[in-house]
Design a protein around this motif. Structure first.
Motif: not given
Ligand SMILES: Cc1cc2nc3c(=O)[nH]c(=O)nc-3n(C[C@H](O)[C@H](O)[C@H](O)COP(=O)(O)O)c2cc1C
Ligand code: SF4
Ligand code: SF4
Ligand code: SF4
Ligand code: SF4
Ligand code: FES
Lengths: 410, 354
Positions: A373, A375-377, A384, B49, B57-58
């Motif tokens: 989570v 990494t993306k949020a 990240q 998000i 990425l979000f």
């Protein structure tokens, strides 16, 4: 046998870094003279077609980045990122200590492209001697009129790793808390004091004089076609030659560690290498033939990062190493966004739990979910990338984890 | 207008919209914690998000520009999981004491925990930091054990009130909202306007004056105008069992055109006089240095008689009327009419003119 190839370190050890004359005798500031006969657009096209990509981590085409600065902007800034907060990285310091005028010339070339009158060098707080060294060079360049009407000031960081992130760096120069901004807008449109700003890494700037001198085709033909040129790597850890190496970007990781680095000392076997700094991936033996260019590395799930190469031999335990790294991020998170502020703290807690043999498989599961989570949020690259060491060691060195789990012990 | 796809549906949004605005325009609800339409964007809580096709990425929808052709998922499994993790991380630092919390039922964080099914956190093993709840001011309770670090209070203080009394202190997990040197509000530039309370999405900032007297779902909100000064701010009196137990803001421009919910210390915290036992409810007449209770008729007769005597002996210009912003426009109008037409003088003035 892999060879060094020097562009940014071409003068290193050959000239006296404190002497402007030495730099001039080695052909210094000739490229700057040359760009003054070119239009901004010609210069940007030249840099773009050289395919020079940022050496600070994100690998963005430098000419393209400059092209984002609106042509009509009345005020623009050139910012050099010399924060170099990534543990195990000392390439920018090496370049600047050996050849400070090379950086100044590179920045002045960029200034011509974006019509800037003011540049800043944001220098890592732990490098006060570099600040003095740079200030002396700036004074020499000013006195002798090399920089024309382009002015450069050095600003010192306060020791926060996150201030290497370009927007946090800008906030810091402005005198605010070192917290990243959300993007867009990117600095090229609204950067320092809201004005269009180009932020590049030291090594990126240092490549410019040679590109202007020898042409974009020359540069584009060195190393890997998609990430041409050279890259300075700094070797640390369990490797014989712990020093910087400048190599063409088609050199493989194996060549770097074993040919140039001299391999693992004391007859031990290789276990892992972490490339790109603390947030870099842990790479096992079977990926060692990956070339050290941005795209090949990315395709292998690795970020090239800053060029730190941290080698670990067979005696190293990945859980130990990653727990220390988790502590680093828990300490360096700026605290702005939830997933990183709370996530780095909880990751460190979970790593400690694993390290001390108190964790269950479900703790590892939690850690892995949290990491994915993050990494993306997360808002910025710090959060990240912070989980990368955890995720890559879970993937490639899962035995080190399994040995420590409660279920395995009991 | 640009066109994009959200949750499989083609929708339109004005050029320049954020993804959040595009979603809101098209009736798609996105959870937000740090977003506040009246404040500078932060993009920091990451609750908003969304997933965008071909982006690794979000995107935080409150700050991400909506672009032509984007393909967005707002409630995919990945996104729901990420929001749950974020809420669990916040829950791990949260003192859930909803039973006694003044925000119970009116708490964004509670709402999301409910919606996303956060009963407990998977991350609370290491425990949570305990913050002391100690600020001796009479107005504002600061309980950072319930703070979710959205920084709305900081931005409201800086941008609406321009007091800059509070900011984020320390870094990372150690960061918290504080006044300079982590001191008390009363030693800071704080003016106790309570704008921070107005924007706080949790029970971290509440009114000491209203504490324990009624939660949002127990009170009627009566829209009215503040009686303290000539600015005429709109506010809502919170009424429970025929008693005023608090003041809340109405932030909608349509209803609160003067102040958009912002108030000063008097309007927000100075309402307890309404039910005060010290309040005069019968006229008093002073005789031999002592007050005694009187009827309205007796008191008004006495005043009329004394005014007449002064006017007869010294002329109308020996009298003057000074009126108050605490009464309505209509009453002020009557007061000047009375002064000019009945007393016969132009000596009339008002405190709001000072
Ligand atoms: C947490 C974090 C730390 C960073 N530290 C540095 C740094 O020390 N030096 C650097 O050049 N770039 C650093 N970067 C990358 C910068 O944000 C930026 O991408 C870079 O300076 C751009 O220059 P380039 O295009 O020449 O690579 C960092 C990024 C992040 C997210
Ligand atoms: S990811 Fe971490 S360092 Fe980056 S903004 Fe969020 S809290 Fe700060
Ligand atoms: S702040 Fe919200 S979630 Fe927390 S105790 Fe109060 S009502 Fe419950
Ligand atoms: S009460 Fe007003 S001045 Fe005081 S901290 Fe809150 S917003 Fe700032
Ligand atoms: S006190 Fe309230 S408004 Fe301020 S950061 Fe905490 S939760 Fe947000
Ligand atoms: S609401 Fe978008 S990041 Fe907080």
């Amino acid at each position: 046998m892999a060879q060094e190839y020097r562009i940014v370190l071409a003068n290193a050890g050959k000239i006296d870094p404190a002497s402007l004359d030495d730099y001039l005798n080695a052909g210094g500031y000739k490229s700057l003279e040359k760009v003054r006969t070119m239009s901004a657009k010609e210069l940007i096209d030249l840099v773009r077609s050289s395919k020079l990509r940022g050496r600070g981590g994100a690998g963005f085409n430098a000419g393209m980045k400059w092209g984002f600065v609106p042509e009509t902007a009345p005020e623009t800034y050139v910012v050099c990122n010399l924060d170099e907060g990534e543990p195990g990285t000392y390439k920018d310091r090496t370049i600047v200590e050996a050849d400070p005028h090379l950086l100044l010339e590179g920045m002045a070339i960029c200034a011509h492209a974006i019509r800037s009158k003011q540049g800043y060098i944001y220098c890592r707080g732990e490098y006060p001697f570099v600040v003095d060294h740079l200030n002396r060079a700036i004074e020499q360049a000013k006195q002798s009129g090399q920089l024309g009407d382009f002015n450069i000031e050095v600003r010192m960081g306060g020791g926060a790793y996150v201030c290497g992130e370009e927007t946090a760096l800008i906030e810091s120069i402005e005198g605010h808390r070192g917290e990243p901004r959300f993007k867009p807008p990117f600095p090229g449109v609204a950067g320092l004091w809201g004005k269009p700003t180009v932020v590049n890494n030291v090594e990126t700037f240092a490549n410019l004089p040679a590109i202007v001198k020898n042409g974009s085709e020359w540069f584009a033909s060195i190393g890997s076609p998609n990430y041409p040129g050279t890259k300075v790597f700094t070797l640390t850890g369990d490797v014989v030659n712990r020093r910087p190496f400048e190599v063409p970007t088609n050199t493989t990781i194996r060549e770097l560690i074993f040919d140039l680095g001299g391999g693992i000392p004391n007859g031990k076997a290789f276990k892992a290498v972490q490339i790109g700094g603390t947030s870099g991936a842990f790479i096992p033996e079977h990926l060692l033939d990956t070339p050290l260019d941005f795209d090949s590395m990315r395709d292998a799930g690795i970020t090239l990062g800053t060029g730190a190469v941290f080698v670990m031999d067979e005696t190293r335990d990945m859980v130990d190493v990653v727990t220390r790294i988790a502590k680093f991020f828990e300490h360096e998170s700026c605290g702005k966004c939830n997933p990183c502020r709370e996530g780095t703290f909880r990751s460190y807690e979970l790593m400690k739990k694993i390290k001390t043999g108190q964790a269950t498989p479900s703790d590892v599961e939690n850690l892995s979910t949290l990491s994915k989570v993050m990494t993306k949020a997360c808002l910025c690259g710090l959060g990240q990338a912070a989980p990368t060491p955890i995720l890559t060691t879970l993937e490639h060195f899962s035995d080190d984890y399994k040995r420590r789990l409660l279920a395995a012990i009991s | 207008m640009i066109r994009l796809t959200i949750n499989g549906r083609e929708v339109e949004a004005p050029r320049g919209s954020t993804l959040l605005q595009a979603c809101q325009l098209n009736g798609i609800e996105i959870p937000t914690l740090c977003y506040d339409p009246d404040l500078r964007l932060a993009g920091s809580c990451r609750m908003c998000i969304v997933e965008c096709k071909n982006r690794p990425l979000f995107l935080a929808s409150c700050v991400a520009p909506a672009e032509e052709g984007m393909v967005i998922e707002t409630h995919s499994d990945q996104i729901m999981q990420a929001r749950r993790v974020i809420l669990e991380l916040l829950a791990a630092r949260h003192d859930f004491s909803c039973q006694t919390c003044d925000k119970n039922g009116d708490c964004t964080f509670q709402d999301y925990c409910y919606e996303y099914g956060i009963k407990e956190s998977s991350f609370e093993d290491g425990g949570r930091r305990i913050y002391t709840v100690d600020d001796p001011n009479p107005f504002l309770e600061r309980d950072y054990n319930k703070c979710i670090m959205c920084t709305r209070c900081v931005r409201a203080c800086e941008e609406i009130t321009v007091a800059r009394a509070i900011n984020v202190e320390n870094r990372g997990h150690h960061s918290k909202i504080a006044v300079a040197f982590d001191g008390y509000l009363e030693d800071s530039p704080c003016v106790f306007c309570g704008q921070c309370v107005m924007v706080c999405p949790t029970g971290a900032l509440t009114s000491k004056v209203s504490a324990g007297q009624g939660r949002a779902f127990e009170v009627d909100r009566v829209l009215t105008t503040c009686t303290y000064c000539g600015t005429g701010c709109t506010l809502e009196l919170n009424v429970k069992d025929d008693r005023v137990v608090g003041v809340s803001s109405n932030r909608e421009e349509e209803w609160s055109p003067v102040n958009k919910g912002a108030l000063c210390v008097k309007g927000r915290f100075g309402w307890d006089f309404i039910n005060s036992p010290d309040r005069l409810t019968t006229p008093l007449i002073k005789e031999n240095g002592e007050f005694r209770e009187a009827s309205w008729d007796e008191a008004l007769d006495l005043v009329a008689q004394r005014l007449q005597e002064v006017k007869d002996q010294h002329g109308p210009d020996s009298l003057a009327m000074f009126t108050s912003a605490r009464v309505t426009n209509e009453e002020n109008y009557l007061a000047q009419k009375f002064t000019r037409a009945v007393l016969g003088t132009n000596n009339v003035d008002h405190c709001a003119r000072l």
